[in-house]
Write an enzyme that holds these catalytic residues in place. Structure first.
Site, PDB file in Angstrom:
ATOM      1  N   TYR A 117      -1.743  -1.037  10.245  1.00 19.69           N
ATOM      2  CA  TYR A 117      -1.766  -1.257   8.793  1.00 19.69           C
ATOM      3  C   TYR A 117      -0.423  -0.846   8.182  1.00 19.69           C
ATOM      4  O   TYR A 117       0.160  -1.582   7.373  1.00 19.69           O
ATOM      5  CB  TYR A 117      -2.906  -0.445   8.194  1.00 19.69           C
ATOM      6  CG  TYR A 117      -3.186  -0.689   6.730  1.00 19.69           C
ATOM      7  CD1 TYR A 117      -3.958  -1.775   6.324  1.00 19.69           C
ATOM      8  CD2 TYR A 117      -2.711   0.178   5.746  1.00 19.69           C
ATOM      9  CE1 TYR A 117      -4.243  -1.986   4.982  1.00 19.69           C
ATOM     10  CE2 TYR A 117      -2.988  -0.026   4.405  1.00 19.69           C
ATOM     11  CZ  TYR A 117      -3.763  -1.112   4.030  1.00 19.69           C
ATOM     12  OH  TYR A 117      -4.042  -1.320   2.693  1.00 19.69           O
TER      13      TYR A 117
ATOM     14  N   SER B  43       0.859  -1.196   0.000  1.00 16.18           N
ATOM     15  CA  SER B  43       0.000   0.000   0.000  1.00 16.18           C
ATOM     16  C   SER B  43       0.886   1.234   0.000  1.00 16.18           C
ATOM     17  O   SER B  43       2.022   1.196   0.517  1.00 16.18           O
ATOM     18  CB  SER B  43      -0.873   0.008   1.263  1.00 16.18           C
ATOM     19  OG  SER B  43      -1.533   1.255   1.394  1.00 16.18           O
TER      20      SER B  43
HETATM   21  P1  NAD Z   1     -11.328  -6.128  -0.175  1.00 19.38           P
HETATM   22  O1  NAD Z   1     -11.786  -6.096   1.233  1.00 19.38           O
HETATM   23  O2  NAD Z   1     -12.233  -5.660  -1.264  1.00 19.38           O
HETATM   24  O3  NAD Z   1     -10.810  -7.587  -0.532  1.00 19.38           O
HETATM   25  C1  NAD Z   1      -9.961  -8.273   0.329  1.00 19.38           C
HETATM   26  C2  NAD Z   1     -10.335  -9.728   0.294  1.00 19.38           C
HETATM   27  O4  NAD Z   1      -9.405 -10.409   1.133  1.00 19.38           O
HETATM   28  C3  NAD Z   1     -11.744  -9.985   0.860  1.00 19.38           C
HETATM   29  O5  NAD Z   1     -12.485 -10.786  -0.026  1.00 19.38           O
HETATM   30  C4  NAD Z   1     -11.468 -10.699   2.196  1.00 19.38           C
HETATM   31  O6  NAD Z   1     -12.453 -11.652   2.516  1.00 19.38           O
HETATM   32  C5  NAD Z   1     -10.116 -11.339   1.935  1.00 19.38           C
HETATM   33  N1  NAD Z   1      -9.346 -11.584   3.151  1.00 19.38           N
HETATM   34  C6  NAD Z   1      -9.084 -10.721   4.167  1.00 19.38           C
HETATM   35  N2  NAD Z   1      -8.366 -11.325   5.107  1.00 19.38           N
HETATM   36  C7  NAD Z   1      -8.165 -12.601   4.693  1.00 19.38           C
HETATM   37  C8  NAD Z   1      -7.510 -13.722   5.250  1.00 19.38           C
HETATM   38  N3  NAD Z   1      -6.900 -13.664   6.438  1.00 19.38           N
HETATM   39  N4  NAD Z   1      -7.511 -14.877   4.533  1.00 19.38           N
HETATM   40  C9  NAD Z   1      -8.100 -14.956   3.327  1.00 19.38           C
HETATM   41  N5  NAD Z   1      -8.760 -13.931   2.772  1.00 19.38           N
HETATM   42  C10 NAD Z   1      -8.788 -12.760   3.441  1.00 19.38           C
HETATM   43  O7  NAD Z   1      -9.980  -5.282  -0.179  1.00 19.38           O
HETATM   44  P2  NAD Z   1      -9.180  -4.601  -1.375  1.00 19.38           P
HETATM   45  O8  NAD Z   1      -9.392  -3.149  -1.232  1.00 19.38           O
HETATM   46  O9  NAD Z   1      -9.413  -5.281  -2.648  1.00 19.38           O
HETATM   47  O10 NAD Z   1      -7.701  -4.888  -0.839  1.00 19.38           O
HETATM   48  C11 NAD Z   1      -6.898  -5.927  -1.348  1.00 19.38           C
HETATM   49  C12 NAD Z   1      -5.476  -5.666  -0.894  1.00 19.38           C
HETATM   50  O11 NAD Z   1      -5.055  -4.392  -1.403  1.00 19.38           O
HETATM   51  C13 NAD Z   1      -5.344  -5.585   0.620  1.00 19.38           C
HETATM   52  O12 NAD Z   1      -4.123  -6.163   1.011  1.00 19.38           O
HETATM   53  C14 NAD Z   1      -5.346  -4.085   0.886  1.00 19.38           C
HETATM   54  O13 NAD Z   1      -4.677  -3.764   2.082  1.00 19.38           O
HETATM   55  C15 NAD Z   1      -4.608  -3.594  -0.338  1.00 19.38           C
HETATM   56  N6  NAD Z   1      -4.867  -2.181  -0.652  1.00 19.38           N
HETATM   57  C16 NAD Z   1      -6.097  -1.738  -0.999  1.00 19.38           C
HETATM   58  C17 NAD Z   1      -6.289  -0.386  -1.291  1.00 19.38           C
HETATM   59  C18 NAD Z   1      -7.625   0.186  -1.686  1.00 19.38           C
HETATM   60  O14 NAD Z   1      -7.758   1.424  -1.757  1.00 19.38           O
HETATM   61  N7  NAD Z   1      -8.629  -0.626  -1.977  1.00 19.38           N
HETATM   62  C19 NAD Z   1      -5.211   0.495  -1.193  1.00 19.38           C
HETATM   63  C20 NAD Z   1      -3.956  -0.005  -0.842  1.00 19.38           C
HETATM   64  C21 NAD Z   1      -3.790  -1.346  -0.569  1.00 19.38           C
END
Ligand code: NAD
Length: 258
Positions: free
Chosen positions: A157, A144
């Site tokens: 985080y 991130s």
């Molecule tokens: P999201 O919540 O839409 O999807 C995350 C998925 O991971 C969910 O389906 C959840 O059930 C699954 N998950 C969570 N913990 C888990 C575990 N312990 N075991 C198995 N599955 C698990 O989130 P997203 O926004 O798509 O984020 C995906 C990744 O990108 C994450 O690591 C998040 O930190 C990172 N990220 C997202 C953003 C953003 O703005 N969306 C920005 C920076 C980083």
């Protein structure tokens, strides 16, 4: 004929789901691991008749990870595929960056972030390395921009994502030349349309939201997925141990209060 295999954690929603779609469309076999059983069921419905193995698993649980890798191996054998893994995407994790003030942060809560992002990535990486070495594969860790900059009250985080960046360069050195390891630092990525049905929302962004991005818009999961596709490809063959921000330029914009 052996097809390339990608294992994508957190693959049932958001960025992970868009990444699953990109690789299926590109003719890969995909194993998607996600702890949300409803989201996993909907993922299966979304891609019928595709070479997709989707399973509800918490990637921070050692026994569950061991079991799911056995299942993936069995699924590969049933499909007459030779052994090996081409790509692991460590994407799963608690996507909410805010943990509240440090004075009130419990140890249990702190561990939630470290377990899902860091321990999950460690366990899935350890389980994948033998297969990745067989096919000269790649790992992409989804970190991130919050590994690089902060708002208040995001210590858990930020620490987890910073750890993921450090693990990225450590692994790149340990696993080269067999396996390349890189990270992506997404900025603000709008995942509303990529959630399971019960949580799905349509984006509503204000002008100020768009304008704080030099590219003039908020990010989409496909922006990250396309970068994963590149980092997994031979075109990225000279890139390892790096992280790339996919943030519309937001981390490059200097902000002075008026
Ligand atoms: P999201 O919540 O839409 O999807 C995350 C998925 O991971 C969910 O389906 C959840 O059930 C699954 N998950 C969570 N913990 C888990 C575990 N312990 N075991 C198995 N599955 C698990 O989130 P997203 O926004 O798509 O984020 C995906 C990744 O990108 C994450 O690591 C998040 O930190 C990172 N990220 C997202 C953003 C953003 O703005 N969306 C920005 C920076 C980083």
């Amino acid at each position: 004929m052996t097809m390339p295999l990608a294992i994508i954690t957190g693959g049932a929603q958001g960025i992970g789901c868009a990444t699953v779609e990109r690789f299926l469309n590109a003719g890969w076999r995909v194993a998607a691991l996600d702890r949300d059983p409803q989201a996993v069921a909907e993922l299966d419905e979304r891609f019928p008749d595709q070479p997709l193995f989707a399973m509800a698993v918490d990637v921070s649980d050692e026994a569950q990870v061991k079991e799911v890798f056995q299942h993936i191996s069995g699924w590969q054998q049933e499909g007459d595929q030779s052994e090996g893994i081409d790509l692991l995407v460590n994407n799963a994790g608690l996507a909410d960056p805010e943990c509240g003030p440090i004075e009130a942060l419990s140890l249990d809560n702190w561990r939630l972030w470290q377990e899902s992002h860091l321990t999950g990535a460690f366990l899935c990486t350890r389980a994948s390395v033998p297969g990745l070495r067989k096919r000269q594969g790649a790992i992409v860790n989804i970190a991130s921009t919050r590994a690089l900059q902060s708002e208040p009250h995001c210590e858990s985080y930020a620490a987890a994502k910073g750890g993921l960046l450090s693990m990225t360069h450590a692994l790149a050195v340990s696993l080269g030349p067999d396996v390349r390891v890189n990270a992506i630092c997404p900025g603000w990525i709008e995942t509303g349309p990529w959630q399971k049905q019960a949580n799905r929302t349509q984006p509503e962004h204000r002008d100020v939201d768009r304008e704080q991005h030099p590219v003039g818009r908020v990010g989409e999961p496909e922006d990250v997925a396309d970068t994963v596709v590149f980092l997994a490809s031979d075109r990225a063959g000279f890139i390892t141990g790096q992280h790339i921000s996919v943030d519309g330029g937001m981390t490059r914009k200097m902000i002075y209060a008026d």
